[in-house]
Design a protein around this motif. Structure first.
Motif, mmCIF file in Angstrom:
data_model
loop_
_atom_site.group_PDB
_atom_site.id
_atom_site.type_symbol
_atom_site.label_atom_id
_atom_site.label_comp_id
_atom_site.label_asym_id
_atom_site.label_seq_id
_atom_site.Cartn_x
_atom_site.Cartn_y
_atom_site.Cartn_z
ATOM 1 N N THR A 183 -22.727 -79.242 -6.426
ATOM 2 C CA THR A 183 -23.519 -80.317 -5.852
ATOM 3 C C THR A 183 -24.904 -79.786 -5.519
ATOM 4 N N GLU A 198 -4.298 -78.308 -6.308
ATOM 5 C CA GLU A 198 -5.411 -79.171 -5.950
ATOM 6 C C GLU A 198 -6.530 -78.346 -5.311
ATOM 7 N N ASP A 237 -9.682 -76.837 -10.897
ATOM 8 C CA ASP A 237 -10.494 -77.979 -10.468
ATOM 9 C C ASP A 237 -11.972 -77.609 -10.396
ATOM 10 N N VAL A 238 -12.222 -76.411 -9.831
ATOM 11 C CA VAL A 238 -13.610 -75.973 -9.668
ATOM 12 C C VAL A 238 -14.264 -75.781 -11.037
ATOM 13 N N ARG A 280 -13.408 -77.194 -13.778
ATOM 14 C CA ARG A 280 -13.584 -78.523 -14.389
ATOM 15 C C ARG A 280 -14.836 -79.213 -13.868
ATOM 16 N N GLN A 281 -15.076 -79.069 -12.553
ATOM 17 C CA GLN A 281 -16.284 -79.666 -11.972
ATOM 18 C C GLN A 281 -17.532 -79.046 -12.589
ATOM 19 N N HIS A 282 -17.467 -77.724 -12.783
ATOM 20 C CA HIS A 282 -18.599 -77.038 -13.417
ATOM 21 C C HIS A 282 -18.803 -77.573 -14.827
ATOM 22 N N ASP A 297 -17.984 -80.483 -15.993
ATOM 23 C CA ASP A 297 -18.545 -81.844 -15.923
ATOM 24 C C ASP A 297 -20.054 -81.798 -15.690
ATOM 25 N N THR A 298 -20.455 -80.940 -14.745
ATOM 26 C CA THR A 298 -21.870 -80.855 -14.398
ATOM 27 C C THR A 298 -22.703 -80.343 -15.573
ATOM 28 N N GLN A 338 -23.076 -82.908 -18.221
ATOM 29 C CA GLN A 338 -24.101 -83.882 -17.829
ATOM 30 C C GLN A 338 -25.499 -83.326 -18.069
ATOM 31 N N SER A 343 -15.255 -80.351 -22.108
ATOM 32 C CA SER A 343 -16.615 -80.808 -22.383
ATOM 33 C C SER A 343 -16.686 -81.712 -23.607
#
Lengths: 124, 178
Positions: A2, A78, A83-84, A86-88, A90-91, A94, B155
């Motif tokens: 974030t 969880e 998860d971490v 995956r968030q990376h 996603d970012t 993007q 991805s």
């Protein structure tokens, strides 16, 4: 991942789509390649995390199974490592999208400018 | 010095033979059959990294992307080798574990019977994989179990159900699997 302050990736993406955020084509391409390389690394970590948690779940000793369960919680539970990562992913995905759009905005602006220039010189 | 080393080794071998004889109660006859490297070291006899390039290409992955072990480390009782496709990873595991351990593992769920060549196999996923991004095909052989895993890249857009790709891949690799 974030961002504590400044514009969010979403806001930047909207600007790129609207053509107000532009990035030199070569720079945009370099940034995209950097994102691709990072995504490869992150995907590789995710894949190996999966391998490790699978294998550790078959430990022969009771202690190994307990360790497997503990590891599993840290790795694929969880809020765990998966998860971490995956968030990376996603970012960075993007961000890659953002660079692509900003590069396209530059190209389009450049084409428009060239067209206007042609119209001007072709004029009476 | 060489003689000394050889002598020590001779004693070791003699000791090993005595122990083996004491355990299995063998006589003076030679034991028939070929030893396999796998069982000696506690590793499964099949190493998925030996899968031929053409089969891997047919399965939609690039042989040059071969990646073995867990972060490059070999795990006891397991061999893992994998390759990368456009939007998914293909990982093949072999393990000394029996197929009943795979089916009985509480981490696994959604079992469905499938055929891999002429074998009875099944697909399943891991309970923690709520996104269903990974699907395994498993079957047992004489002395080991084989898992064929398709894991999507986070991805990339998932173009097909990972289980469909995993079953198809397992069938393509089937002639080269133990």
């Amino acid at each position: 991942m974030t961002f504590p302050s400044g514009p969010t990736i979403d806001a930047l993406l909207r600007n790129a789509e609207a053509g107000t955020l532009r990035l030199d084509e070569d720079v945009a391409a370099d940034c995209q390649h950097a994102c691709d390389a990072l995504l490869d690394e992150l995907n590789q970590i995710l894949r190996n995390t999966g391998r490790l948690s699978t294998i550790s779940a078959y430990g022969t000793l009771a202690s190994a199974q307990q360790l497997g369960a503990k590891f599993e919680a840290k790795a694929v539970g969880e809020g765990g490592m998966r998860d971490v990562i995956r968030q990376h992913i996603d970012t960075v995905t993007q961000l890659r999208d953002l660079f692509e759009k900003a590069g396209r905005a530059y190209r389009e602006a450049d084409a428009r400018a060239a067209e206007m220039l042609v119209n001007t010189t072709d004029g009476p | 010095m060489n003689g000394q080393v050889g002598g020590t080794r001779g004693i070791r071998i003699a000791l090993a033979v005595c122990i083996v004889c004491a355990v299995v109660g063998c006589g003076s006859q030679t034991v028939e059959g070929n030893p396999t490297a796998a069982t000696q070291s506690g590793q499964p006899s099949f190493d998925p990294c030996t899968l031929p390039d053409q089969a891997l290409v047919a399965a939609g992955v690039d042989p040059a992307t071969q990646d073995a072990g867990v972060f490059g480390v070999q795990m006891q009782g397991w061999e893992v080798c994998g390759w990368t496709g456009d939007w998914f990873f293909l990982d093949v595991f072999s393990t000394t574990r029996g197929i009943e351990d795979v089916r009985g593992n509480p981490r696994n769920t959604d079992f469905a019977p499938v055929a891999v060549g002429s074998r009875d196999a099944f697909t399943y996923r891991e309970v923690t994989d709520e996104e269903r991004g990974t699907c395994d095909v498993a079957f047992g052989t004489e002395n080991q179990s084989i898992l064929v895993r398709v894991a999507t890249k986070g991805s990339r857009e998932t173009l097909e159900d990972p289980c469909i790709v995993a079953v198809r891949s397992a069938n393509i690799l089937d002639p080269n699997l133990p």
